[in-house]
Write a protein that holds these residues in place. Structure first.
Motif: not given
Length: 277
Positions: A11, A14-15, A18, A105, A108, A112
């Motif tokens: 996570g 992925e953050l 982003h 998921k 993240s 976000s």
């Protein structure tokens, strides 16, 4: 913990992706930037005789819409895309891979949305002003944000388990309608009684109410229903939505993951290609 720790690590990766990827950043902040621009030009227009500007009243509600809309839609969209490109199927082949995948998921998307809300709040406070957290305002802001994410994220997981790309896009239409009747950009008391009653059935109104109670001056409560911030009702409604979502989401996700296979992924790709041509 053997699955949760890699999930948290996933996570965070992925953050970082982003917030270091230009298209993702544009997707996250384009609409907030446009909305803040509109509110900036409304900052000197007051609502009735309350003495508060329309922009100041709308900003907390807009933050609530970011939590509700993005909390649901970001997770939904990522699940749909990962089902279609095989990411979910690859996670399924790894021992405890699905647990790590979903933890990643949640981390993240929740992070976000939180960062987006904090950044928009900071910029909005400078451009628009008028915010005045009083007493336990920041504590209220924190628990409303957490409860809002707990109410929105499971719904995103549920919808993402059975919608395809086209259906996920069409879901934005009722979401926009819900924003319109939830008192996000103007007090819900301005709506007809039956319409405001419908709006109060959903988390978005209560998120907006909670954010206003945290960020606006204490006397702003006069424009709310019954002249009250209704914190107890806010906790109850958001808590019920969170409880329902957190109960149903694991069941739906397990069933969805159990149906994933190479054959189902190939069938979805063939169906997508037929629509494209």
């Amino acid at each position: 913990m053997n699955a949760v720790t890699p999930g948290i690590r996933r996570g965070l990766i992925e953050l970082r992706q982003h917030f270091t990827n230009a298209p993702d950043l544009i997707g996250l902040f384009l609409t907030p930037a446009i909305t803040l621009g509109v509110l900036f030009f409304l900052r000197n227009k007051t609502y009735d005789d309350s003495g508060l500007s329309v922009a100041t009243l709308a900003l907390p509600g807009f933050l609530a819409s970011l939590v509700a809309f993005n909390g649901l839609y970001l997770l939904l969209n990522e699940l749909v895309l990962d089902r279609e490109d095989g990411t979910l199927l690859r996670a399924k082949t790894i021992p405890r891979g699905m647990t790590g995948y979903f933890v990643g998921k949640i981390v993240s998307v929740a992070a976000s949305v939180t960062m987006q809300v904090v950044i928009v709040l900071a910029v909005g406070a400078v451009l628009i002003g008028g915010l005045s957290p009083h007493g336990t305002g920041w504590f209220t802001f924190a628990w409303v944000l957490v409860l809002g994410l707990l109410a929105a994220l499971p719904l995103g997981a549920i919808f993402g388990s059975f919608l395809d790309t086209r259906s996920a896009f069409l879901l934005t239409i009722p979401m926009m309608g819900l924003i319109a009747i939830s008192g996000i950009f103007y007090p819900i008391t301005a709506l007809p009684g039956w319409l405001s009653a419908i709006g109060q059935l959903f988390p978005m109104y209560w998120l907006g109410l909670g954010m206003r109670s945290a960020l606006l001056p204490a006397d702003a409560v006069s424009i709310e229903i019954d002249g009250s911030w209704r914190h107890l009702e806010t906790v109850m409604v958001l808590g019920v939505w969170a409880a329902i979502g957190l109960t149903l989401a694991p069941i739906v996700l397990r069933r969805m993951a159990g149906k994933e296979s190479g054959a189902t992924m190939a069938a979805r790709k063939d169906k997508a290609m037929q629509r494209a041509f």
